[in-house]
Scaffold this motif. Structure first.
Motif, PDB file in Angstrom:
ATOM      1  N   PRO A   1     -11.094  75.895  86.508  1.00  0.00           N
ATOM      2  CA  PRO A   1     -11.779  75.333  87.674  1.00  0.00           C
ATOM      3  C   PRO A   1     -13.243  75.766  87.668  1.00  0.00           C
ATOM      4  CG  PRO A   1     -10.165  77.018  88.331  1.00  0.00           C
ATOM      5  CD  PRO A   1     -10.014  76.824  86.858  1.00  0.00           C
ATOM      6  N   ARG A   2     -14.138  74.812  87.963  1.00  0.00           N
ATOM      7  CA  ARG A   2     -15.560  75.162  88.025  1.00  0.00           C
ATOM      8  C   ARG A   2     -15.890  75.670  89.422  1.00  0.00           C
ATOM      9  NH1 ARG A   2     -17.181  69.479  85.258  1.00  0.00           N
ATOM     10  NH2 ARG A   2     -16.782  70.027  83.097  1.00  0.00           N
ATOM     11  N   ARG A   3     -16.747  76.656  89.497  1.00  0.00           N
ATOM     12  CA  ARG A   3     -17.242  77.140  90.791  1.00  0.00           C
ATOM     13  C   ARG A   3     -18.229  76.083  91.303  1.00  0.00           C
ATOM     14  NH1 ARG A   3     -19.642  82.519  88.355  1.00  0.00           N
ATOM     15  NH2 ARG A   3     -20.230  82.999  90.505  1.00  0.00           N
TER      16      ARG A   3
ATOM     17  N   GLY B   1     -13.125  72.408  83.825  1.00  0.00           N
ATOM     18  CA  GLY B   1     -13.831  72.418  82.542  1.00  0.00           C
ATOM     19  C   GLY B   1     -13.309  71.414  81.535  1.00  0.00           C
ATOM     20  N   ALA B   2     -14.241  70.707  80.854  1.00  0.00           N
ATOM     21  CA  ALA B   2     -13.871  69.711  79.847  1.00  0.00           C
ATOM     22  C   ALA B   2     -13.394  70.377  78.557  1.00  0.00           C
ATOM     23  CB  ALA B   2     -15.056  68.792  79.558  1.00  0.00           C
ATOM     24  N   THR B   3     -13.736  71.657  78.358  1.00  0.00           N
ATOM     25  CA  THR B   3     -13.337  72.365  77.147  1.00  0.00           C
ATOM     26  C   THR B   3     -12.156  73.295  77.413  1.00  0.00           C
ATOM     27  OG1 THR B   3     -15.517  72.230  76.165  1.00  0.00           O
ATOM     28  CG2 THR B   3     -14.156  74.043  75.400  1.00  0.00           C
TER      29      THR B   3
ATOM     30  N   HIS C   1     -18.525  67.377  76.290  1.00  0.00           N
ATOM     31  CA  HIS C   1     -19.337  66.275  76.811  1.00  0.00           C
ATOM     32  C   HIS C   1     -18.462  65.045  77.001  1.00  0.00           C
ATOM     33  CE1 HIS C   1     -23.316  68.201  75.206  1.00  0.00           C
ATOM     34  NE2 HIS C   1     -22.641  68.986  76.011  1.00  0.00           N
ATOM     35  N   SER C   2     -18.240  64.664  78.273  1.00  0.00           N
ATOM     36  CA  SER C   2     -17.321  63.553  78.565  1.00  0.00           C
ATOM     37  C   SER C   2     -18.072  62.241  78.682  1.00  0.00           C
ATOM     38  CB  SER C   2     -16.608  63.778  79.901  1.00  0.00           C
ATOM     39  OG  SER C   2     -16.332  65.133  80.093  1.00  0.00           O
ATOM     40  N   LEU C   3     -17.437  61.200  78.198  1.00  0.00           N
ATOM     41  CA  LEU C   3     -17.994  59.872  78.416  1.00  0.00           C
ATOM     42  C   LEU C   3     -16.874  58.876  78.669  1.00  0.00           C
ATOM     43  CD1 LEU C   3     -17.656  58.733  75.222  1.00  0.00           C
ATOM     44  CD2 LEU C   3     -19.669  60.161  75.005  1.00  0.00           C
ATOM     45  N   GLU C   4     -17.205  57.810  79.370  1.00  0.00           N
ATOM     46  CA  GLU C   4     -16.216  56.786  79.730  1.00  0.00           C
ATOM     47  C   GLU C   4     -16.810  55.399  79.577  1.00  0.00           C
ATOM     48  OE1 GLU C   4     -14.210  59.268  83.413  1.00  0.00           O
ATOM     49  OE2 GLU C   4     -14.018  57.064  83.422  1.00  0.00           O
ATOM     50  N   PHE C   5     -16.032  54.510  78.953  1.00  0.00           N
ATOM     51  CA  PHE C   5     -16.423  53.098  78.868  1.00  0.00           C
ATOM     52  C   PHE C   5     -15.174  52.293  78.536  1.00  0.00           C
ATOM     53  CE2 PHE C   5     -16.144  52.824  74.240  1.00  0.00           C
ATOM     54  CZ  PHE C   5     -16.266  54.159  73.866  1.00  0.00           C
TER      55      PHE C   5
ATOM     56  N   VAL D   1     -30.103  57.474  88.251  1.00  0.00           N
ATOM     57  CA  VAL D   1     -29.132  58.041  89.195  1.00  0.00           C
ATOM     58  C   VAL D   1     -27.746  57.585  88.746  1.00  0.00           C
ATOM     59  CG1 VAL D   1     -28.344  58.095  91.609  1.00  0.00           C
ATOM     60  CG2 VAL D   1     -30.801  58.019  91.105  1.00  0.00           C
ATOM     61  N   SER D   2     -26.838  58.546  88.575  1.00  0.00           N
ATOM     62  CA  SER D   2     -25.491  58.227  88.117  1.00  0.00           C
ATOM     63  C   SER D   2     -24.532  58.297  89.297  1.00  0.00           C
ATOM     64  CB  SER D   2     -25.090  59.221  87.029  1.00  0.00           C
ATOM     65  OG  SER D   2     -23.739  59.044  86.680  1.00  0.00           O
ATOM     66  N   LEU D   3     -23.735  57.221  89.473  1.00  0.00           N
ATOM     67  CA  LEU D   3     -22.846  57.124  90.633  1.00  0.00           C
ATOM     68  C   LEU D   3     -21.381  56.954  90.220  1.00  0.00           C
ATOM     69  CD1 LEU D   3     -25.146  54.885  92.869  1.00  0.00           C
ATOM     70  CD2 LEU D   3     -24.583  57.281  93.268  1.00  0.00           C
ATOM     71  N   GLY D   4     -21.018  57.548  89.105  1.00  0.00           N
ATOM     72  CA  GLY D   4     -19.639  57.481  88.628  1.00  0.00           C
ATOM     73  C   GLY D   4     -19.613  57.829  87.155  1.00  0.00           C
ATOM     74  N   PRO D   5     -18.418  58.167  86.637  1.00  0.00           N
ATOM     75  CA  PRO D   5     -18.336  58.620  85.239  1.00  0.00           C
ATOM     76  C   PRO D   5     -18.500  57.525  84.184  1.00  0.00           C
ATOM     77  CG  PRO D   5     -16.153  58.625  86.274  1.00  0.00           C
ATOM     78  CD  PRO D   5     -17.135  58.299  87.351  1.00  0.00           C
TER      79      PRO D   5
ATOM     80  N   THR E   1     -26.976  63.156  88.569  1.00  0.00           N
ATOM     81  CA  THR E   1     -25.609  62.645  88.401  1.00  0.00           C
ATOM     82  C   THR E   1     -24.720  63.041  89.590  1.00  0.00           C
ATOM     83  OG1 THR E   1     -24.938  64.621  87.207  1.00  0.00           O
ATOM     84  CG2 THR E   1     -25.722  62.793  85.876  1.00  0.00           C
ATOM     85  N   LYS E   2     -23.580  62.398  89.657  1.00  0.00           N
ATOM     86  CA  LYS E   2     -22.508  62.742  90.583  1.00  0.00           C
ATOM     87  C   LYS E   2     -22.903  62.703  92.062  1.00  0.00           C
ATOM     88  CE  LYS E   2     -19.069  65.008  88.687  1.00  0.00           C
ATOM     89  NZ  LYS E   2     -18.140  65.914  87.977  1.00  0.00           N
ATOM     90  N   ALA E   3     -23.910  61.890  92.396  1.00  0.00           N
ATOM     91  CA  ALA E   3     -24.285  61.726  93.800  1.00  0.00           C
ATOM     92  C   ALA E   3     -23.096  61.133  94.568  1.00  0.00           C
ATOM     93  CB  ALA E   3     -25.515  60.839  93.921  1.00  0.00           C
ATOM     94  N   ASP E   4     -22.268  60.325  93.905  1.00  0.00           N
ATOM     95  CA  ASP E   4     -21.098  59.706  94.545  1.00  0.00           C
ATOM     96  C   ASP E   4     -20.094  60.745  95.049  1.00  0.00           C
ATOM     97  OD1 ASP E   4     -20.866  59.915  91.546  1.00  0.00           O
ATOM     98  OD2 ASP E   4     -18.753  59.608  92.051  1.00  0.00           O
ATOM     99  N   VAL E   5     -20.098  61.929  94.452  1.00  0.00           N
ATOM    100  CA  VAL E   5     -19.161  62.975  94.882  1.00  0.00           C
ATOM    101  C   VAL E   5     -19.477  63.407  96.323  1.00  0.00           C
ATOM    102  CG1 VAL E   5     -18.401  65.349  94.372  1.00  0.00           C
ATOM    103  CG2 VAL E   5     -18.747  63.717  92.506  1.00  0.00           C
ATOM    104  N   LEU E   6     -20.727  63.177  96.758  1.00  0.00           N
ATOM    105  CA  LEU E   6     -21.128  63.571  98.119  1.00  0.00           C
ATOM    106  C   LEU E   6     -20.865  62.471  99.150  1.00  0.00           C
ATOM    107  CD1 LEU E   6     -24.527  65.312  97.200  1.00  0.00           C
ATOM    108  CD2 LEU E   6     -22.281  66.374  97.521  1.00  0.00           C
TER     109      LEU E   6
ATOM    110  N   GLU F   1     -23.619  68.933  83.502  1.00  0.00           N
ATOM    111  CA  GLU F   1     -24.395  68.083  84.415  1.00  0.00           C
ATOM    112  C   GLU F   1     -24.100  66.598  84.209  1.00  0.00           C
ATOM    113  OE1 GLU F   1     -25.699  70.301  82.330  1.00  0.00           O
ATOM    114  OE2 GLU F   1     -26.883  71.783  83.424  1.00  0.00           O
ATOM    115  N   GLY F   2     -23.409  66.282  83.112  1.00  0.00           N
ATOM    116  CA  GLY F   2     -23.142  64.866  82.801  1.00  0.00           C
ATOM    117  C   GLY F   2     -23.940  64.391  81.595  1.00  0.00           C
ATOM    118  N   LYS F   3     -24.278  65.339  80.716  1.00  0.00           N
ATOM    119  CA  LYS F   3     -25.118  65.005  79.544  1.00  0.00           C
ATOM    120  C   LYS F   3     -24.435  63.950  78.666  1.00  0.00           C
ATOM    121  CE  LYS F   3     -25.041  69.418  78.543  1.00  0.00           C
ATOM    122  NZ  LYS F   3     -24.533  70.026  79.769  1.00  0.00           N
TER     123      LYS F   3
END
Ligand code: GDP
Ligand code: IMO
Ligand code: MG
Length: 420
Positions: free
Chosen positions: A302-304, A296-298, A41-45, A408-412, A328-333, A14-16
């Motif tokens: 492909p995720r369903r 999948g990050a691990t 668990h992915s993170l970006e900065f 609300v998360s709008l990007g990684p 999270t990931k509202a930007d994907v829509l 989910e973006g934990k």
């Protein structure tokens, strides 16, 4: 002080990691309470993209104390790789990572056994990440397991060999070919590294932090629909991913729990086998997968993908006692003309808003349509800048779910996070 809990409300991913990293500055310590290297668990900065498996997602913050709790299962070889990768980024993990003596060890034959058992299941396979999670928790419950504290005892090798032999007998019974030598070599190197780390009585360690008025965030892995008791059994993981799991996976009393942050994607994904009522098997699902980079990050699988499922979310909110929601990931829509929300299930003509004993293929989701916002939202810095359609989507979900959406998360990236 209390322990706030952050956990997934869907089928994981989910973006934990992203959110834990983003909110860690509000905490003194981050504690993982269950799962193991099945998690990614992915993170970006600062243009750094990183995936964590066993180490809490607070590790990149200067003053944070990161604890691997007793409820976690640890593969020494994977943990070693994780530590080396983080050290390369200039972070001295050994200074701020604490490991519970009571956390169980995934030994190399657990991994092989996982593969052998999945293989034996044939078509009924779970779609495990094959990290040895099921067999390790099985040994824990069957009272055969090895724990981190054991590596400091003089007869560790004896204990190891005895458990390994039990596994080999089982693997041979399942007629599964395997190669152990290389896996074992890396694993024992990992054990030597762990011996140099801070191995603690984590239940005392964490409760003492609370006494010292430190703020603690408990980081969940997987999601509620993968919980061993409340998920879509048997297509689940082997631990309690819910709030209750934080109590037993850390060693804290129920009244020590503060906020419970429930995190969900603005749509829904699942990796591995098992029911998924809102799954989209056509081009819309493919579009979500491509735009959302749903791999999948691990495992890279492909995720369903599918639409958001309110009966499932309401169920997860109930089981966890969620006090704040994170979407999270509202930007994907952003590019979708229409966004669908599953409000109920049609089960053989009966309309249900609750989760039946088994989610079968007979279930047809009933959808409510929302107009898409068709705007780039990835640079939005505050709620006022959000397109009206996105605001409406958020408002509708809050009313239906009866819990405020506070982030609300709008990007990684760490910075693509709106606090409401
Ligand atoms: P976790 O297991 O819950 O930590 O989630 P994962 O890291 O497995 O999967 C989430 C994926 O979505 C990762 O690739 C993240 O970088 C990415 N991500 C997280 N939040 C957002 C977001 O708001 N928007 C977009 N586009 N990607 C996100
Ligand atoms: P994070 O923490 C998504 C899924 C697997 C499989 C089932 C059992 O990144 O959200 P296991 O290896 O535990 O025996 O697999 O659970 N699964 C996950 N799916 N995210 C995860 O973790 C997962 N961890 C396990 O795909 O269906
Ligand atoms: Mg993940």
């Amino acid at each position: 002080m209390k322990v706030d809990v952050l956990l997934g409300l869907q089928w994981g991913d989910e973006g934990k990691g992203k959110i834990v990293d983003a909110i860690t500055p509000k905490y003194d310590s981050v504690v993982r309470f269950q799962g193991g290297p099945n998690a990614g668990h992915s993170l970006e900065f600062n243009n750094i993209k990183h995936v964590l498996h066993t180490i809490p997602s607070g590790i990149f913050h200067k003053n944070s104390i990161n604890v691997i709790g007793n409820g976690v299962v640890i593969d020494a070889a994977i943990l070693k790789k994780e530590i080396e990768a983080i050290n390369k980024l200039g972070v001295d993990v050994s200074q701020k990572l604490y490991i519970s003596k009571k956390a169980h060890l995934i030994i190399p034959t657990h991994r092989i056994l996982d593969a052998a058992q999945e293989n034996a299941k044939g078509k009924a396979k779970i779609g495990s990440t094959l990290k040895g999670i099921g067999p390790t928790y099985t040994d824990k419950i069957a009272r055969n397991g090895l724990r981190i504290g054991d590596i400091l005892t003089p007869n560790f090798i004896e204990k190891y060999n005895s458990l390994k032999q039990k596994h080999i007998d089982l693997i041979n019974f399942l007629n599964f070919a395997f190669e152990l030598e290389e896996l074992e070599k890396e694993w024992f190197k990992g054990i030597e590294l762990i011996k140099t780390l801070k191995i603690v009585d984590s239940e005392y360690f964490v409760n003492n932090l609370l006494k010292e008025n430190k703020k603690i965030l408990a980081e969940g892995a997987q999601g509620t629909m993968l919980d061993i008791d409340f998920g879509t059994y048997p297509f689940v993981t082997s631990s309690n991913t819910v709030t209750a799991g934080a109590l037993t996976g850390i060693g804290i009393a129920p009244q020590k729990i503060g906020e419970v942050f429930g995190i969900f994607k603005a749509y829904c994904t699942r990796v591995g086998s098992g029911p998924f009522p809102t799954e989209l098997l056509e081009e819309t699902g493919e579009k979500l997968r491509q735009i959302g980079h749903e791999f999948g990050a691990t495992t890279g699988r492909p995720r369903r993908c599918g639409w958001i499922d309110l009966p499932a979310l309401k169920y997860s909110i109930m089981i966890n006692g969620v006090t704040q929601l994170i979407m999270t990931k509202a930007d994907v829509l952003n590019e979708f003309d229409t966004i669908k929300v599953c409000t109920a299930y049609d089960i053989n003509g009966n309309i249900s808003k609750t989760i039946p004993y088994e989610l079968s293929d007979e279930i047809k989701p009933i959808y409510k349509d929302f107009k898409g916002w068709k705007t780039d939202t990835t640079n939005i810095k505050s709620e006022v800048e959000m397109p009206t359609e996105l605001k409406n989507y958020i408002k509708y979900l809050e009313i239906e779910l009866e819990v405020p959406i506070t982030i609300v998360s709008l990007g990684p990236d760490r910075n693509q996070t709106i606090y409401r």
